[in-house]
Design a protein around this motif. Structure first.
Motif, PDB file in Angstrom:
ATOM      1  N   LYS A 488       0.937  -1.083  -0.032  1.00  0.00           N
ATOM      2  CA  LYS A 488      -0.134  -0.234  -0.031  1.00  0.00           C
ATOM      3  C   LYS A 488       0.829   1.333   0.048  1.00  0.00           C
ATOM      4  O   LYS A 488       0.539   2.135  -0.655  1.00  0.00           O
ATOM      5  N   ALA A 489       1.832   1.359   0.830  1.00  0.00           N
ATOM      6  CA  ALA A 489       2.730   2.452   0.851  1.00  0.00           C
ATOM      7  C   ALA A 489       3.643   2.656  -0.680  1.00  0.00           C
ATOM      8  O   ALA A 489       3.533   3.926  -1.064  1.00  0.00           O
ATOM      9  N   LEU A 490       3.912   1.492  -0.998  1.00  0.00           N
ATOM     10  CA  LEU A 490       4.603   1.549  -2.353  1.00  0.00           C
ATOM     11  C   LEU A 490       3.492   2.174  -3.485  1.00  0.00           C
ATOM     12  O   LEU A 490       3.865   2.865  -4.358  1.00  0.00           O
ATOM     13  N   ALA A 491       2.298   2.049  -3.233  1.00  0.00           N
ATOM     14  CA  ALA A 491       1.327   2.336  -4.521  1.00  0.00           C
ATOM     15  C   ALA A 491       1.123   3.633  -4.163  1.00  0.00           C
ATOM     16  O   ALA A 491       0.593   4.323  -5.282  1.00  0.00           O
ATOM     17  N   ARG A 492       0.964   4.221  -3.077  1.00  0.00           N
ATOM     18  CA  ARG A 492       0.807   5.560  -2.768  1.00  0.00           C
ATOM     19  C   ARG A 492       2.089   6.442  -2.881  1.00  0.00           C
ATOM     20  O   ARG A 492       1.895   7.555  -2.792  1.00  0.00           O
ATOM     21  N   GLY A 493       3.199   5.856  -3.363  1.00  0.00           N
ATOM     22  CA  GLY A 493       4.356   6.530  -3.462  1.00  0.00           C
ATOM     23  C   GLY A 493       4.928   6.959  -1.987  1.00  0.00           C
ATOM     24  O   GLY A 493       5.804   8.092  -1.990  1.00  0.00           O
ATOM     25  N   LEU A 494       4.685   6.453  -1.060  1.00  0.00           N
ATOM     26  CA  LEU A 494       5.186   6.876   0.369  1.00  0.00           C
ATOM     27  C   LEU A 494       6.669   6.383   0.436  1.00  0.00           C
ATOM     28  O   LEU A 494       7.386   6.789   1.324  1.00  0.00           O
ATOM     29  N   ILE A 495       6.823   5.123  -0.194  1.00  0.00           N
ATOM     30  CA  ILE A 495       8.220   4.656  -0.190  1.00  0.00           C
ATOM     31  C   ILE A 495       8.820   4.157  -1.513  1.00  0.00           C
ATOM     32  O   ILE A 495       7.991   4.089  -2.541  1.00  0.00           O
ATOM     33  N   SER A 496       9.961   3.872  -1.748  1.00  0.00           N
ATOM     34  CA  SER A 496      10.606   3.442  -2.949  1.00  0.00           C
ATOM     35  C   SER A 496      10.734   1.981  -2.952  1.00  0.00           C
ATOM     36  O   SER A 496      10.620   1.478  -1.984  1.00  0.00           O
ATOM     37  N   PHE A 515      -2.580   7.326   5.116  1.00  0.00           N
ATOM     38  CA  PHE A 515      -2.525   6.097   5.107  1.00  0.00           C
ATOM     39  C   PHE A 515      -3.431   4.982   5.614  1.00  0.00           C
ATOM     40  O   PHE A 515      -3.728   5.418   6.554  1.00  0.00           O
ATOM     41  N   SER A 516      -3.936   4.188   4.677  1.00  0.00           N
ATOM     42  CA  SER A 516      -4.882   3.249   5.188  1.00  0.00           C
ATOM     43  C   SER A 516      -4.926   2.199   4.434  1.00  0.00           C
ATOM     44  O   SER A 516      -4.541   2.135   3.095  1.00  0.00           O
ATOM     45  N   THR A 517      -5.129   0.786   5.185  1.00  0.00           N
ATOM     46  CA  THR A 517      -5.141  -0.457   4.161  1.00  0.00           C
ATOM     47  C   THR A 517      -6.627  -0.926   3.901  1.00  0.00           C
ATOM     48  O   THR A 517      -6.722  -1.954   3.326  1.00  0.00           O
ATOM     49  N   ALA A 518      -7.464   0.142   4.288  1.00  0.00           N
ATOM     50  CA  ALA A 518      -8.909  -0.410   4.091  1.00  0.00           C
ATOM     51  C   ALA A 518      -9.135  -0.384   2.471  1.00  0.00           C
ATOM     52  O   ALA A 518      -8.762   0.603   1.897  1.00  0.00           O
ATOM     53  N   GLU A 519      -9.950  -1.408   2.106  1.00  0.00           N
ATOM     54  CA  GLU A 519      -9.996  -1.351   0.598  1.00  0.00           C
ATOM     55  C   GLU A 519     -11.435  -0.532   0.187  1.00  0.00           C
ATOM     56  O   GLU A 519     -11.313  -0.029  -0.810  1.00  0.00           O
ATOM     57  N   LYS A 520     -12.480  -0.095   1.073  1.00  0.00           N
ATOM     58  CA  LYS A 520     -13.216   0.804   0.854  1.00  0.00           C
ATOM     59  C   LYS A 520     -13.353   1.840   2.017  1.00  0.00           C
ATOM     60  O   LYS A 520     -13.235   1.403   3.227  1.00  0.00           O
ATOM     61  N   GLY A 528      -8.002   7.303   6.094  1.00  0.00           N
ATOM     62  CA  GLY A 528      -6.240   7.450   6.485  1.00  0.00           C
ATOM     63  C   GLY A 528      -6.190   8.521   7.551  1.00  0.00           C
ATOM     64  O   GLY A 528      -5.224   9.274   7.670  1.00  0.00           O
ATOM     65  N   VAL A 529      -7.032   8.576   8.408  1.00  0.00           N
ATOM     66  CA  VAL A 529      -7.213   9.839   9.493  1.00  0.00           C
ATOM     67  C   VAL A 529      -7.117   9.258  10.835  1.00  0.00           C
ATOM     68  O   VAL A 529      -7.167   9.815  11.866  1.00  0.00           O
ATOM     69  N   GLY A 530      -6.833   7.834  10.901  1.00  0.00           N
ATOM     70  CA  GLY A 530      -6.885   7.130  12.199  1.00  0.00           C
ATOM     71  C   GLY A 530      -5.844   7.235  13.019  1.00  0.00           C
ATOM     72  O   GLY A 530      -5.535   7.996  14.154  1.00  0.00           O
ATOM     73  N   LEU A 531      -4.709   6.548  12.582  1.00  0.00           N
ATOM     74  CA  LEU A 531      -3.513   6.402  13.585  1.00  0.00           C
ATOM     75  C   LEU A 531      -2.859   7.494  13.404  1.00  0.00           C
ATOM     76  O   LEU A 531      -1.892   8.035  14.331  1.00  0.00           O
ATOM     77  N   ASP A 532      -2.787   8.448  12.262  1.00  0.00           N
ATOM     78  CA  ASP A 532      -2.042   9.506  12.171  1.00  0.00           C
ATOM     79  C   ASP A 532      -2.545  10.584  13.271  1.00  0.00           C
ATOM     80  O   ASP A 532      -1.897  11.331  14.010  1.00  0.00           O
ATOM     81  N   VAL A 533      -4.003  10.416  13.706  1.00  0.00           N
ATOM     82  CA  VAL A 533      -4.361  11.569  14.744  1.00  0.00           C
ATOM     83  C   VAL A 533      -3.810  10.725  15.968  1.00  0.00           C
ATOM     84  O   VAL A 533      -3.625  11.695  17.063  1.00  0.00           O
ATOM     85  N   VAL A 534      -3.731   9.620  16.285  1.00  0.00           N
ATOM     86  CA  VAL A 534      -3.358   8.891  17.349  1.00  0.00           C
ATOM     87  C   VAL A 534      -1.711   9.596  17.578  1.00  0.00           C
ATOM     88  O   VAL A 534      -1.585  10.034  18.910  1.00  0.00           O
ATOM     89  N   LYS A 535      -0.756   9.499  16.512  1.00  0.00           N
ATOM     90  CA  LYS A 535       0.417   9.929  16.818  1.00  0.00           C
ATOM     91  C   LYS A 535       0.566  11.409  17.004  1.00  0.00           C
ATOM     92  O   LYS A 535       1.240  11.838  18.160  1.00  0.00           O
TER      93      LYS A 535
END
Length: 725
Positions: A488-496, A515-520, A528-535
């Motif tokens: 998922k990170a690779l598809a979103r361009g977050l890592i190489s 970032f989110s791994t949910a399909e829908k 993609g606002v869950g664990l980002d809010v936590v951190k």
């Protein structure tokens, strides 16, 4: 603020305590640990919320609470069996009751169809069809009174009851200072043995929202009653205290009624009144003038003792204070501690004799300042129990939304944390609970196929450790799918594609914004606002969050936070010519090791051999980018360095290299983020007694900078204990 608004605010504050008791009682009932008193406490909580809501015309809240307590009363009477389905409905009804209180407090409204759905579940338990209109309080005798004509003539000159005892009659034929009220019983009045009840409320009864009239009405359901009011203790108006309890009653209940049934009426006011129940043998013929009943003795004087030693003492007195006032007091105490440190430093600069009187006064000033600081911080410290109870509600909502079965197990509910920390933890914990249910736990069928119970378990715990509070949320789900996270990170361009990431680095991708791994996208996830809010929330509190996961066994999130955001005990040290402070709670010991116990690792790094273990040695100056004062070669020529053995969450134990240790003192924490910015390895700053600013080190961050891929953090045979030679 008007008086009505102040009373309304007090009602909602009390509702928080009542809802806490409600959730706690239902939780005990859910695991089979509750008893009759637990059920009574649950009933009292719902009844008290209903009573207070009625005073403010919160009809929707009153109606739902009334139907809720009707179900509870059926369980209490044995008419309704407490099956798992009924227990689930009770828990969800408690959640909705809490939501109704929140919306009423904020002057909002819940959609009627939502409340209607919860009411339908309660009616189903009762075996009734839900009415077209939502429940109100009209069918409740405590709220819907019939019109009654009262003859309130001069005291001592009224008429008594009618011949048939029907209706209400008010008079004083029993003598000055008393009134008699007759309640019709359920059938014709008969001359039969009955009961005499002497009832004197304590002030706590009224504070809990109980109404004596409701108790008398409940007794009237058992048989004909005569109620006599005793006004003998009523003080003159000049000295009248409206918060006192000055009235008493003698109630005569006719008919062959079991004593247990009479006492059951007063179950909810046990400990809140003086109660005497005795058999009553009426005279053969009524006298011309009924004799006045002997007045009840005034409440006995109680000697001060601990509440646990006196279960009838009622609730512990409390004082509600605006949080802003407490904050101002804490800030003033912080400045007082800085002032005390400056005075102490000034006295030391005078190089006086240790026997000088002023030195004793300064030491006394220091001790008083510490006592004051601890007392003030205790005001803000609150247990995490209410926060954990709110998470139970979040869990049930998430489980229903996903169609999964889950339960929450809580540990360390009595752990106390600063109130500000608790308030700001609600949002991140909510996201973590939803994430664990949606992504962590498997569907029931998948769990059964994997040999697990269909119901998943989340364990939420809190504990104090090394000057911090550690919150942990662990699920027994499938664990993190790191291959999917990386894809998922690779598809979103977050890592190489060439990035070589460790497991910890892959796990930390979950905290990236968007970032989110949910399909829908659903009500729980996908944006993609869950664990980002936590951190972000945890970092803003000066804490950190970590992930540990084992495929097939589950995932654990750990949050480490400071106990307080104001004052702490610190050890003053020197690093590369700079004065700094490290929290005392993190330091296990200080030592100068034997040169033979220091082993080189690579060109510059070292490990310390101590008590059969190898610990990484971290140079604080190097970690902060300061010029090092000593090198390994210098250590060989000038002796071993001074090490602080510290405990951290990520590395368990490690050794920090410092130049000097000066002393230990209380320091006031001053945040850097608002006025400067975050500094790796630095938690905050403080003002020393000489007016200089010193940085407060973050041992956890200093260690974490060296962990992933850093050989200095990997001693030989890491993880294997070595026996001492």
């Amino acid at each position: 603020m008007t008086a009505r608004n102040a009373i309304r605010d007090t009602f909602f504050e009390e509702c928080e305590e009542l809802l806490e008791a409600l959730v706690e009682g239902l939780a005990q009932m859910a695991v089979g640990a509750g008893d009759g008193e637990t059920l009574n406490a649950v009933f009292r909580a719902v009844h008290s919320v209903k009573g207070g809501a009625g005073a403010f015309a919160l009809e929707a809240l009153v109606g739902f609470a009334h139907r809720f307590e009707t179900v509870l009363d059926g369980i209490r009477a044995g008419r309704i069996a407490l099956t798992p389905e009924v227990m689930h409905t009770l828990l969800r009804s408690a959640d909705h009751l809490a939501e109704q209180v929140e919306t009423a407090r904020d002057d909002r409204a819940i959609a009627p169809e939502v409340t209607a759905g919860f009411l339908a579940n309660l009616y189903a338990i009762l075996g009734e069809d839900a009415p077209e209109e939502p429940d109100g309080a009209g069918d409740d005798p405590c709220f819907g009174f019939a019109a009654v004509a009262l003859d309130l003539g001069p005291l001592g000159a009224g008429a008594g009851l009618g011949a048939d005892g029907a209706g209400f009659g008010v008079g004083s034929s029993v003598g000055p200072g008393a009134e008699v009220i007759g309640f019709p019983g359920p059938g014709p009045r008969e001359a039969a043995p009955g009961w005499r009840v002497r009832f004197r409320p304590l002030p706590a009864l009224y504070a809990h929202g109980h109404d004596p009239a409701a108790l008398f009405a409940a007794l009237a359901d058992l048989g004909p009653v005569t109620v006599k009011l005793d006004l003998s203790d009523l003080p003159p108006w000049q000295g009248f205290d409206p918060a006192g309890a000055w009235l008493a009653w003698t109630i005569r209940l006719a008919g062959a009624v079991p004593e247990a049934a009479v006492r059951e009426v007063f179950d909810f006011v046990q400990g809140l009144c003086l109660l005497d129940i005795a058999p009553d043998d009426p005279p053969a013929a009524p006298p011309a003038e009924p004799a006045a009943a002997p007045p009840l003795a005034p409440p006995p004087r109680r000697e001060a003792r601990a509440p646990e030693d006196d279960p009838a003492a009622g609730p512990k007195p409390t004082l509600r204070v605006d949080l802003d006032r407490v904050d101002r007091l804490i800030n003033a105490v912080g400045e007082l501690i800085i002032n005390q440190a400056m005075i102490e430093q000034s006295v030391l600069d005078l190089t006086l004799s240790s026997e000088a009187e002023v030195i004793g006064h300064v030491e006394g000033y220091r001790l008083l300042a510490r006592d004051l600081q601890e007392a003030v911080m205790a005001i803000r410290a609150q247990p995490v129990k209410p926060l954990f109870q709110r998470m139970s509600r979040i869990l049930r909502e998430a489980a229903e939304a996903t169609g999964k079965q889950a339960r929450l197990v809580t540990l360390g509910e009595a752990t106390e944390v600063d109130k500000t920390v608790i308030e700001r933890l609600a949002d991140p914990l909510t996201h973590m609970i939803r994430n664990a249910v949606d992504h962590g736990l498997e569907p029931p069928a998948a769990r059964l196929a994997a040999g697990k119970p269909a119901e998943g378990t989340l364990r939420l715990s809190a504990a104090h450790r090394s000057g911090s509070v550690i919150l942990s949320l662990r699920d027994d789900g499938a664990g993190l799918d790191r291959a999917r996270i990386r894809a998922k990170a690779l598809a979103r361009g977050l890592i190489s594609a060439e990035a070589d990431l460790t497991e910890a680095e892959i796990d930390n991708l979950l905290f990236l914004p968007g970032f989110s791994t949910a399909e829908k996208v659903s009500n729980l996830s996908g944006r993609g606002v869950g664990l980002d809010v936590v951190k972000n929330a945890v970092t803003a509190l000066g804490g950190r969050v970590a992930i540990a996961s084992v495929p097939g066994e589950g995932t654990e999130f750990t949050i480490s936070l400071p106990l307080t955001l104001a004052v702490m005990d610190g050890m003053v040290i020197s690093v590369a010519g700079q004065t700094m402070v490290i929290p005392v709670a993190s330091v296990i010991e200080t030592l100068r090791p034997d040169p033979a116990d220091l082993h080189g690792l690579g060109p510059q790094d070292r490990v310390l051999s101590i008590r059969g273990r190898f610990l990484p040695v971290i140079d604080v100056a190097q970690g902060l980018g300061l010029p090092a004062r000593r090198s390994a070669a210098q250590d060989g020529a000038e002796g071993p360095p001074l090490l602080l053995l510290v405990e951290t969450e990520s590395q368990s134990h490690c050794a920090l290299v410092v130049d000097e240790v000066h002393d230990q003192r209380q320091v006031v924490i001053k945040g850097l983020e608002a006025n400067y910015g975050a500094i790796p390895g630095v938690a905050a700053a403080t003002v020393l007694g000489d007016g200089r600013i010193a940085l407060i080190l973050d041992a956890e961050a200093l260690t974490a900078q060296r962990l992933p891929g850093d050989p200095a953090a990997r001693p030989p045979n890491a993880g294997v204990s070595h026996a001492s030679p």
